[in-house]
Design a protein around this motif. Structure first.
Motif, mmCIF file in Angstrom:
data_model
loop_
_atom_site.group_PDB
_atom_site.id
_atom_site.type_symbol
_atom_site.label_atom_id
_atom_site.label_comp_id
_atom_site.label_asym_id
_atom_site.label_seq_id
_atom_site.Cartn_x
_atom_site.Cartn_y
_atom_site.Cartn_z
ATOM 1 N N ILE A 10 -29.417 44.301 97.530
ATOM 2 C CA ILE A 10 -29.861 44.419 98.916
ATOM 3 C C ILE A 10 -28.668 44.438 99.861
ATOM 4 O O ILE A 10 -28.612 45.205 100.820
ATOM 5 N N ALA A 11 -27.681 43.597 99.549
ATOM 6 C CA ALA A 11 -26.493 43.528 100.408
ATOM 7 C C ALA A 11 -25.718 44.836 100.399
ATOM 8 O O ALA A 11 -25.196 45.276 101.418
ATOM 9 N N THR A 12 -25.641 45.487 99.240
ATOM 10 C CA THR A 12 -24.894 46.740 99.146
ATOM 11 C C THR A 12 -25.597 47.872 99.877
ATOM 12 O O THR A 12 -24.989 48.895 100.171
ATOM 13 N N LYS A 13 -26.875 47.691 100.175
ATOM 14 C CA LYS A 13 -27.635 48.715 100.885
ATOM 15 C C LYS A 13 -27.815 48.352 102.353
ATOM 16 O O LYS A 13 -28.788 48.744 102.985
ATOM 17 N N GLN A 14 -26.848 47.601 102.908
ATOM 18 C CA GLN A 14 -26.995 47.126 104.276
ATOM 19 C C GLN A 14 -27.071 48.262 105.278
ATOM 20 O O GLN A 14 -27.748 48.165 106.296
ATOM 21 N N ASN A 15 -26.406 49.387 104.989
ATOM 22 C CA ASN A 15 -26.440 50.502 105.937
ATOM 23 C C ASN A 15 -27.826 51.104 106.036
ATOM 24 O O ASN A 15 -28.275 51.515 107.095
ATOM 25 N N SER A 16 -28.516 51.184 104.879
ATOM 26 C CA SER A 16 -29.866 51.746 104.892
ATOM 27 C C SER A 16 -30.852 50.762 105.506
ATOM 28 O O SER A 16 -31.855 51.164 106.094
ATOM 29 N N LEU A 17 -30.599 49.439 105.373
ATOM 30 C CA LEU A 17 -31.483 48.452 105.969
ATOM 31 C C LEU A 17 -31.340 48.441 107.490
ATOM 32 O O LEU A 17 -32.283 48.140 108.205
ATOM 33 N N GLY A 18 -30.152 48.735 107.960
ATOM 34 C CA GLY A 18 -29.912 48.699 109.390
ATOM 35 C C GLY A 18 -29.197 47.430 109.789
ATOM 36 O O GLY A 18 -29.290 46.394 109.143
ATOM 37 N N PHE A 19 -28.468 47.542 110.902
ATOM 38 C CA PHE A 19 -27.693 46.413 111.363
ATOM 39 C C PHE A 19 -28.596 45.256 111.790
ATOM 40 O O PHE A 19 -28.196 44.091 111.699
ATOM 41 N N GLY A 20 -29.791 45.556 112.284
ATOM 42 C CA GLY A 20 -30.706 44.499 112.699
ATOM 43 C C GLY A 20 -31.087 43.592 111.548
ATOM 44 O O GLY A 20 -31.133 42.361 111.697
ATOM 45 N N ALA A 21 -31.360 44.175 110.383
ATOM 46 C CA ALA A 21 -31.720 43.375 109.213
ATOM 47 C C ALA A 21 -30.548 42.529 108.749
ATOM 48 O O ALA A 21 -30.705 41.372 108.355
ATOM 49 N N VAL A 22 -29.338 43.099 108.788
ATOM 50 C CA VAL A 22 -28.138 42.344 108.402
ATOM 51 C C VAL A 22 -27.949 41.151 109.322
ATOM 52 O O VAL A 22 -27.674 40.025 108.873
ATOM 53 N N ALA A 23 -28.104 41.367 110.624
ATOM 54 C CA ALA A 23 -27.958 40.282 111.587
ATOM 55 C C ALA A 23 -29.020 39.214 111.375
ATOM 56 O O ALA A 23 -28.744 38.007 111.481
ATOM 57 N N LEU A 24 -30.244 39.630 111.043
ATOM 58 C CA LEU A 24 -31.336 38.676 110.836
ATOM 59 C C LEU A 24 -31.077 37.804 109.607
ATOM 60 O O LEU A 24 -31.264 36.577 109.646
ATOM 61 N N VAL A 25 -30.627 38.418 108.516
ATOM 62 C CA VAL A 25 -30.313 37.655 107.302
ATOM 63 C C VAL A 25 -29.154 36.695 107.558
ATOM 64 O O VAL A 25 -29.173 35.542 107.115
#
Length: 324
Positions: A10-25
């Motif tokens: 999931i972490a390696t796919k952070q670009n596809s998840l979007g910056f919002g999801a990265v910030a939330l995690v």
């Protein structure tokens, strides 16, 4: 181990998840740290302890962002073997632009950590009660009757025990620190969002690509990356299976065409943009620009442009994010 692999994927796919999801995690991780692990020592280590919890995890997240970015390794792999080419101004500009794009993406998680930690206020309270700045400490303690005790026992205030400072004065100091921390946190969030908006607007305004073509370009890069993963795995399996069978059955190996080192190097270079060519990736350019290769494989050719290409516009930063 399987759960860890899932989280890493999931972490390696952070670009596809979007910056919002990265910030939330990241925000969720900070909350866990502040509740389960953080405990202010309330001694001379306050400042160091608070700053370590505020900044060191952010640094770790920044480094993790670089490690998990495919563009980082696409930029750096083999660069020491091509130092002469790196010294060229055009090549150096492309590399610097790629590293800037990687840094912009990698900064999302650490910036989120620091912003959430400041809004929470615990790390800042602990750190600032351990400062040795006399003027700042006097400002915190104010002109209260317990000012002398407050200055002497400031580092004890976050714990609430072992201090002769009245409870009301202690609460006032901690509320002041929390207010300062939250102000800094909100200012950081606002500045990050404003900077992101301005950079996005500049990238879109200076884009030589129309909106619909940009959508098509992004879809093409995604499909090419997926197919590259699929074909690489399939071809590697066929080659490995042929070699194993040949070893065990003592039979001559079947002929399997594999790209040469030169071919791999060509498609692994960073994408360069030219307004005169309609190439959507480095692979696309190589397949259409190359004429007959040394191994006899015939490839299509297209009309060449006189422009050798330069760094890709910021709006096309996703082109080199695919698999290598």
């Amino acid at each position: 181990m399987e759960k860890f692999k899932t989280v890493l994927d999931i972490a390696t796919k952070q670009n596809s998840l979007g910056f919002g999801a990265v910030a939330l995690v990241t925000a969720g991780g900070e909350q866990f740290f502040s509740v389960a692990m953080f405990s202010c020592p309330c001694n001379d280590l306050n400042f160091l302890y608070g700053m370590v919890f505020l900044l060191v995890p952010a640094l770790a997240l920044l480094l993790l962002g670089y490690i998990l970015s495919k563009k980082t390794w696409k930029t750096l792999t083999g660069v020491c073997q091509r130092r002469a080419a790196l010294c060229r101004r055009r090549r150096l500009t492309v590399v610097c632009a790629a590293l800037f794009q990687v840094s912009s993406a990698a900064l999302v998680a650490p910036a989120s950590w620091i912003a959430v930690a400041l809004i929470n206020g615990k790390y800042y309270e602990c750190a600032m009660t351990g400062t040795n700045v006399t003027a700042y400490n006097k400002y915190l303690c104010g002109e209260k009757g317990s000012r002398l005790q407050c200055l002497q026992e400031l580092y004890r205030l976050p714990c609430g025990t072992g201090t002769s400072v009245p409870q009301m004065d202690r609460q006032n100091v901690l509320l002041t620190l929390k207010a300062q921390s939250q102000i800094l946190g909100l200012l950081l969030v606002t500045s990050i969002m404003l900077s992101s908006l301005l950079l996005t607007c500049v990238a879109r305004c200076t884009s030589p690509i129309s909106y619909l073509q940009l959508r098509f370009w992004r879809d093409y890069v995604h499909e090419e990356s997926s197919l590259m993963d699929s074909y690489t795995t399939k071809h590697a399996k066929q080659l490995a299976e042929r070699n194993v069978k040949s070893f065990f059955y003592k039979t001559p190996p079947e002929e399997i065409i594999t790209p040469s080192n030169k071919d791999w190097e060509k498609i692994s270079s960073l994408y360069t943009f030219s307004t005169n060519d309609n190439y959507y990736s480095t692979l696309h350019r190589v397949m259409e620009d190359c004429q007959e290769a040394d191994n006899g494989m015939i490839r299509l050719t297209s009309v060449k442009s006189n422009d050798s290409g330069g760094r890709a516009p910021a709006v096309l930063s996703f082109v080199d994010d695919g698999s290598v």
